[in-house]
Design an enzyme around this catalytic site. Structure first.
Site, PDB file in Angstrom:
ATOM      1  N   HIS A 151     111.102  -4.089  43.080  1.00 47.72           N
ATOM      2  CA  HIS A 151     112.238  -3.715  43.932  1.00 47.72           C
ATOM      3  C   HIS A 151     112.801  -4.954  44.654  1.00 47.72           C
ATOM      4  CE1 HIS A 151     109.721   0.129  44.075  1.00 47.72           C
ATOM      5  NE2 HIS A 151     110.851   0.543  43.533  1.00 47.72           N
ATOM      6  N   GLU A 172     107.251  -5.902  44.389  1.00 50.94           N
ATOM      7  CA  GLU A 172     108.025  -7.099  44.035  1.00 50.94           C
ATOM      8  C   GLU A 172     109.098  -6.819  42.971  1.00 50.94           C
ATOM      9  OE1 GLU A 172     104.885  -6.955  44.766  1.00 50.94           O
ATOM     10  OE2 GLU A 172     104.181  -8.762  45.775  1.00 50.94           O
ATOM     11  N   GLY A 190     116.492  -1.800  37.424  1.00 50.03           N
ATOM     12  CA  GLY A 190     115.462  -2.527  36.694  1.00 50.03           C
ATOM     13  C   GLY A 190     115.474  -2.211  35.210  1.00 50.03           C
ATOM     14  N   GLY A 202     111.349   4.138  47.155  1.00 46.41           N
ATOM     15  CA  GLY A 202     110.413   3.626  48.157  1.00 46.41           C
ATOM     16  C   GLY A 202     109.070   3.224  47.576  1.00 46.41           C
ATOM     17  N   TYR A 203     108.123   3.000  48.480  1.00 46.24           N
ATOM     18  CA  TYR A 203     106.832   2.402  48.135  1.00 46.24           C
ATOM     19  C   TYR A 203     107.110   1.095  47.383  1.00 46.24           C
ATOM     20  CZ  TYR A 203     101.867   2.398  48.277  1.00 46.24           C
ATOM     21  OH  TYR A 203     100.575   2.068  48.595  1.00 46.24           O
ATOM     22  N   SER A 225     105.491   1.948  41.426  1.00 43.85           N
ATOM     23  CA  SER A 225     104.867   2.592  42.587  1.00 43.85           C
ATOM     24  C   SER A 225     103.706   3.471  42.134  1.00 43.85           C
ATOM     25  CB  SER A 225     105.899   3.429  43.332  1.00 43.85           C
ATOM     26  OG  SER A 225     107.034   2.630  43.621  1.00 43.85           O
ATOM     27  N   ARG A 226     103.820   4.024  40.925  1.00 48.01           N
ATOM     28  CA  ARG A 226     102.762   4.918  40.419  1.00 48.01           C
ATOM     29  C   ARG A 226     101.484   4.159  40.051  1.00 48.01           C
ATOM     30  NH1 ARG A 226     107.345   8.077  38.227  1.00 48.01           N
ATOM     31  NH2 ARG A 226     107.240  10.112  39.229  1.00 48.01           N
TER      32      ARG A 226
END
Ligand code: AMP
Length: 297
Positions: A31, A29, A141, A25-26, A180-181
């Site tokens: 993902h 682009e 990825g 989640g979070y 996301s981090r």
């Protein structure tokens, strides 16, 4: 797009060829690139959002890991996802006694060494998700190159029937790989973080100019990161793509993998080398023209 919480609902709603994009989640682009690739290739696209506690170490950011389900569902819907699978912990782990997969040695190197237990958690959740959903294709990825190598190993070792599809890294306009981090990086930290991709791109330039010596390529990245303020290199390693074996001399396929710490944030990145028609070619990923959703506000 339908939001579902159980494996049974996913299997009931899926039709034709099924593409699966597992995430924590979070969404950003990176993902979305996986989702678009899945939409191009499959009849039904399932994306999951599950922050897998098992892959976080004791001192890590499980409690603070960024979450925003509203925004995630908008992004997933816009990307063309059919089923957004948001299971709770009991759905994924119905049993406290999980039979752990015995991992290969390479899962103990680099990220495996820095983050004990991390790849055990990844392998466990990936196997449970793949067996629960049984997709034809699953998208991962290249950004997480060692994870990708482990997933490829897992599929072979456990004779899973899913084809694993790698997708190139998406980057901010200054080169920073989306993660996301990156939400943790503000001001000077955000500037410092861009040294990683700068170092990797310089090493990639050197390869394109004929350099093939492993330690030299690692040294180029280390020097760029050492020159930057506020970022501490963890490792720079030229390794084979499939088993992450160290390489003294570049051959393809390979990965130049790096990790660094910016304040409390552990960042990883890489460039990948593969054999093209004219010899070794570099995959640096895709640089976005505009800042990603992660850079908003
Ligand atoms: P995560 O939510 O971080 O567990 O990532 C979910 C999937 O998205 C994994 O297969 C990651 O490798 C992939 N991914 C994360 N960041 C990027 C990126 N910048 N570019 C491409 N794929 C990514």
């Amino acid at each position: 797009m339908k939001m579902v919480g159980t494996f049974a609902e996913v299997r009931d709603a899926a039709y034709g060829s099924v593409g699966f994009v597992p995430t924590m989640g979070y969404l950003h682009e990176g993902h979305v690139a996986l989702m678009l690739e899945a939409c191009r290739e499959c009849d039904t696209v399932v994306a999951s959002i599950f922050v897998n506690a098992l892959q976080f170490g004791p001192g890590e950011d499980l409690a603070t890991y960024p979450r925003d389900l509203d925004r995630d569902s908008q992004l997933a819907k816009r990307a063309g996802v059919d089923l957004l699978f948001v299971p709770d912990r009991d759905e994924v782990y119905p049993d406290d006694e999980i039979a752990a997969v015995e991992l290969p040695d390479f899962a103990g190197r680099l990220e495996g060494e820095r983050r004990p237990g991390h790849f055990q958690g990844v392998a466990t959740v990936v196997e449970l998700l793949l067996t629960g959903i049984d997709p034809d294709r699953a998208y991962f990825g290249l950004k997480d190159a060692q994870q990708l190598a482990l997933v490829n190993w897992l599929v072979g070792a456990r004779r899973l029937s899913t084809t694993i599809v790698p997708v190139s890294t998406r980057r901010e306009p200054d080169g920073l790989a989306l993660s996301s981090r990156n939400r943790y990086l503000k001001g000077e930290s955000r500037v410092a973080a861009s040294a990683l991709s700068r170092g990797l791109f310089q090493a990639a330039d050197a390869v394109e100019a004929g350099e093939a010596d492993g330690p030299t390529l690692e040294g180029i990245v280390s020097a760029v990161v050492a020159d930057a303020a506020g970022i501490e290199l963890d490792y720079a390693a030229l390794v084979t793509s499939d088993r992450f074996e160290p390489l003294e001399k570049l051959e393809a396929p390979a990965v130049l993998a790096v990790a660094a710490n910016v304040s409390e944030t552990h960042l990883i990145d890489n460039v990948a080398f593969f054999r093209g028609e004219d010899g070794i070619e570099v995959d640096r990923g895709v640089v976005l023209e505009r800042p990603s959703v992660l850079e908003e506000n």
